[in-house]
Design a protein around this motif. Structure first.
Motif, PDB file in Angstrom:
ATOM      1  N   PRO A   1      32.718  48.611  43.082  1.00 40.18           N
ATOM      2  CA  PRO A   1      33.074  47.269  42.604  1.00 40.18           C
ATOM      3  C   PRO A   1      32.816  46.212  43.662  1.00 40.18           C
ATOM      4  N   PRO A   2      32.663  44.954  43.270  1.00 37.15           N
ATOM      5  CA  PRO A   2      32.496  43.873  44.245  1.00 37.15           C
ATOM      6  C   PRO A   2      33.795  43.626  44.993  1.00 37.15           C
ATOM      7  N   HIS A   3      33.721  42.832  46.067  1.00 35.39           N
ATOM      8  CA  HIS A   3      34.921  42.605  46.884  1.00 35.39           C
ATOM      9  C   HIS A   3      35.989  41.831  46.132  1.00 35.39           C
ATOM     10  N   SER A   4      35.611  41.150  45.046  1.00 35.28           N
ATOM     11  CA  SER A   4      36.599  40.403  44.269  1.00 35.28           C
ATOM     12  C   SER A   4      37.470  41.306  43.405  1.00 35.28           C
ATOM     13  N   LEU A   5      37.109  42.586  43.270  1.00 38.05           N
ATOM     14  CA  LEU A   5      37.929  43.561  42.552  1.00 38.05           C
ATOM     15  C   LEU A   5      38.560  44.509  43.552  1.00 38.05           C
ATOM     16  N   LYS A   6      39.887  44.638  43.493  1.00 33.09           N
ATOM     17  CA  LYS A   6      40.627  45.495  44.409  1.00 33.09           C
ATOM     18  C   LYS A   6      41.292  46.633  43.641  1.00 33.09           C
TER      19      LYS A   6
ATOM     20  N   MET B   1      28.289  44.885  34.548  1.00 30.88           N
ATOM     21  CA  MET B   1      29.243  43.789  34.427  1.00 30.88           C
ATOM     22  C   MET B   1      29.127  42.902  35.663  1.00 30.88           C
ATOM     23  N   GLN B   2      29.586  41.671  35.532  1.00 33.52           N
ATOM     24  CA  GLN B   2      29.653  40.790  36.700  1.00 33.52           C
ATOM     25  C   GLN B   2      30.726  39.743  36.489  1.00 33.52           C
ATOM     26  N   MET B   3      31.296  39.273  37.583  1.00 35.63           N
ATOM     27  CA  MET B   3      32.244  38.169  37.541  1.00 35.63           C
ATOM     28  C   MET B   3      31.932  37.222  38.693  1.00 35.63           C
TER      29      MET B   3
ATOM     30  N   TYR C   1      36.900  32.509  38.409  1.00 30.52           N
ATOM     31  CA  TYR C   1      37.094  31.089  38.103  1.00 30.52           C
ATOM     32  C   TYR C   1      35.995  30.535  37.204  1.00 30.52           C
ATOM     33  N   ASN C   2      34.825  31.149  37.230  1.00 29.91           N
ATOM     34  CA  ASN C   2      33.698  30.626  36.478  1.00 29.91           C
ATOM     35  C   ASN C   2      33.416  31.459  35.236  1.00 29.91           C
ATOM     36  N   TYR C   3      33.016  32.714  35.409  1.00 31.39           N
ATOM     37  CA  TYR C   3      32.654  33.495  34.225  1.00 31.39           C
ATOM     38  C   TYR C   3      32.789  34.992  34.486  1.00 31.39           C
ATOM     39  N   PHE C   4      32.915  35.733  33.399  1.00 27.32           N
ATOM     40  CA  PHE C   4      32.808  37.185  33.373  1.00 27.32           C
ATOM     41  C   PHE C   4      31.763  37.523  32.320  1.00 27.32           C
ATOM     42  N   SER C   5      30.849  38.451  32.637  1.00 25.30           N
ATOM     43  CA  SER C   5      29.834  38.807  31.656  1.00 25.30           C
ATOM     44  C   SER C   5      29.589  40.311  31.664  1.00 25.30           C
ATOM     45  N   ILE C   6      29.070  40.786  30.552  1.00 28.16           N
ATOM     46  CA  ILE C   6      28.759  42.194  30.380  1.00 28.16           C
ATOM     47  C   ILE C   6      27.430  42.297  29.635  1.00 28.16           C
TER      48      ILE C   6
ATOM     49  N   GLU D   1      29.086  38.327  41.015  1.00 32.37           N
ATOM     50  CA  GLU D   1      29.180  39.609  41.716  1.00 32.37           C
ATOM     51  C   GLU D   1      29.062  40.742  40.706  1.00 32.37           C
ATOM     52  N   PRO D   2      27.918  41.424  40.667  1.00 33.86           N
ATOM     53  CA  PRO D   2      27.679  42.438  39.640  1.00 33.86           C
ATOM     54  C   PRO D   2      28.036  43.850  40.110  1.00 33.86           C
ATOM     55  N   TRP D   3      28.274  44.731  39.159  1.00 30.00           N
ATOM     56  CA  TRP D   3      28.428  46.151  39.451  1.00 30.00           C
ATOM     57  C   TRP D   3      28.021  46.966  38.228  1.00 30.00           C
ATOM     58  N   LYS D   4      27.720  48.247  38.492  1.00 26.50           N
ATOM     59  CA  LYS D   4      27.342  49.169  37.428  1.00 26.50           C
ATOM     60  C   LYS D   4      28.555  50.008  37.057  1.00 26.50           C
ATOM     61  N   GLN D   5      28.943  49.942  35.785  1.00 34.11           N
ATOM     62  CA  GLN D   5      30.141  50.609  35.297  1.00 34.11           C
ATOM     63  C   GLN D   5      29.761  51.878  34.527  1.00 34.11           C
TER      64      GLN D   5
END
Length: 498
Positions: free
Chosen positions: A261-266, A464-466, A295-300, A469-473
């Motif tokens: 996950p990106p650093h924004s997910l703990k 996914m990304q927020m 704060y801006n967007y979440f996408s999948i 910051e993207p990641w592979k789920q």
């Protein structure tokens, strides 16, 4: 349908505007002349306070700066004098706190070659101790130790420290990810009851800069940057403060899955989904959970896959990424090879639709019940957007007419309305027309909360990304991965650059 009511002293809203006009306004080619010495008097904190914060951060102890009170003399009241700028060459005596004390966080690695030069310029304008390079001082360290030091000195009766803490404003020189990082750390002040929370302004150094655009700070680093930086700092001292919704993301997946996950997910041990929505199917005995804030967007979907590929390409070959323009060219070229524009003949295009793996429920405004929203079969990317701007200043939701809003049950979109705008992108050609604002994206819903249930089948993983910051789920066919998005009760504070 009315949006959630907003109470408080920050009613300012920034209207959406043309990204082209916004870019020119950010170039710094117009505006009044700002005197450097006058600006420094407005921003520069007394020497003993600057050194006290520096010592506290360096030793990771808020009380480490207490010894600096001796430099103030016997008291610490407003009538006492202290030498500000000692060692800076001005030798000016300050008898009271500055009009608008400010600190700046700078991501010196952003903005190509401008980062180091900008850092030096900022230190000249406001003192070295009030400019923090994020490679050296992290935002949470400033919150815990720097502001903690001012609060400690204020409790000891130091009037100047009390005034600086209450009037503090923050500027962030970086991209959207950097701004979000700082906002998240400042938000901890609210959780800890350490009010007030300083408002934040932006010097755009990133590639997209959608947060910066949305609050009137421009979409790119200005050409005439030396004079523009002075004007930006001056506007930050006088600009009105407006609110920004923050959105909490909870990601729950079957245990054992490998995810980066990106650093924004703990990682979190507490993982409780809203019980108001009954979960279909069998739940795994063990699960892994992450949480974060955007704060801006979440996408999948496909847009996140392109972002993921670009992100790893840039990490593997950093010499390709020399600045915002080169980043955008690489990003555009990379998107053409991901099946976003051309689906291989060996693949069934219908298999790439999110409908095959995704179920979506939302809570609409002023409604406590979950409602299932059908995912259009043609949609290959879904975006939940908080701001007007997305994808480097584009406005995919569009400026909708009142008749259309009423027909669809929507309200006018704002960054502080407690709602996310959910829209879909069909394929690269559709996304391209949306990005150049020839058409609007496929409107799906406006929601105060979202629940996404993703289960594999033909797909082994999904992207996914927020906030960029993207990641592979990874996905399993027998168990679902859940994404739940809810608004954070506390709203972040942004300074308007208008």
């Amino acid at each position: 349908m009315d949006p959630p009511s907003q109470a408080g002293e920050y009613p300012t809203r920034i209207a959406a505007r043309s990204s082209v006009i916004d870019s020119f306004r950010g170039c710094g080619l117009s505006g009044m002349r700002i005197d450097k010495d006058e600006l420094k008097r407005k921003l520069l904190m007394p020497r003993y306070l600057r050194f006290a914060m520096r010592d506290s951060i360096r030793f990771k102890d808020p009380s480490a700066g207490e010894t600096r009170l001796q430099e103030r003399g016997n008291g610490g009241g407003a009538a006492e004098t202290s030498v500000a700028g000692a060692g800076d060459g001005d030798g000016e005596e300050v008898k009271q706190p500055p009009e608008s004390p400010m600190v700046v966080f700078i991501n010196s690695r952003s903005g190509g070659r401008h980062g180091p030069m900008l850092k030096e310029r900022l230190q000249q304008l406001m003192g070295e101790e009030q400019v923090f390079d994020l490679s050296d001082v992290k935002p949470h360290e400033f919150v815990r130790y720097g502001l903690g030091c001012l609060e400690m000195l204020a409790r000891l009766g130091d009037f100047c420290a009390k005034e600086c803490r209450e009037k503090m404003r923050v500027m962030v020189a970086g991209g959207d990810g950097t701004v979000g990082w700082v906002l998240g750390c400042l938000g901890e002040l609210h959780k800890q009851g350490r009010e007030p929370v300083p408002p934040v302004g932006v010097v755009p150094l990133g590639t997209g800069n959608d947060l910066s655009r949305s609050f009137g700070w421009g979409g790119s680093f200005p050409f005439a940057w030396k004079s523009a930086i002075k004007r930006s700092l001056y506007r930050a001292t006088t600009g009105p403060v407006c609110r920004l919704d923050s959105w909490h993301v909870l990601l729950s997946m079957p245990a054992g899955e490998v995810v980066d996950p990106p650093h924004s997910l703990k990682h979190t041990e507490e993982c409780t989904l809203d019980e108001g929505l009954e979960i279909e199917g069998e739940l795994p005995e063990k699960k892994t959970c992450y949480e974060g804030v955007f704060y801006n967007y979440f996408s999948i979907g496909m847009d996140a896959q392109v972002a993921y590929g670009f992100h790893h390409l840039r990490n593997e070959k950093p010499y390709l990424a020399q600045g915002p323009i080169s980043n955008k060219l690489i990003y555009s070229g990379y998107s053409c090879g991901q099946g976003w524009f051309f689906t291989p003949c060996t693949s069934d295009p219908s298999l790439r639709g999110l409908k095959n793996i995704l179920r979506m429920h939302v809570k609409k405004v002023n409604c406590s019940e979950w409602e299932q929203i059908p995912v259009p079969s043609s949609v290959r990317a879904i975006v939940a957007l908080n701001l007007h701007n997305y994808g480097s200043g584009r406005h995919p939701w569009g400026n909708l007419k009142p008749e259309y809003l009423e027909k669809k049950g929507f309200v006018e979109a704002h960054a502080d309305d407690g709602l996310l705008e959910i829209f879909g992108l069909k394929q690269g050609w559709h996304a391209s027309f949306v990005m150049v604002e020839l058409i609007s994206a496929k409107h799906i819903a406006q929601a105060a909360a979202i629940r996404l249930e993703v289960r594999g089948g033909e797909w082994k993983d999904v992207y996914m990304q927020m906030d960029g910051e993207p990641w592979k789920q990874p996905l399993k066919q027998e168990f679902s991965t859940f994404v739940e998005i809810k608004r954070v009760p506390f709203q972040s504070l942004m300074i308007s650059g208008e």
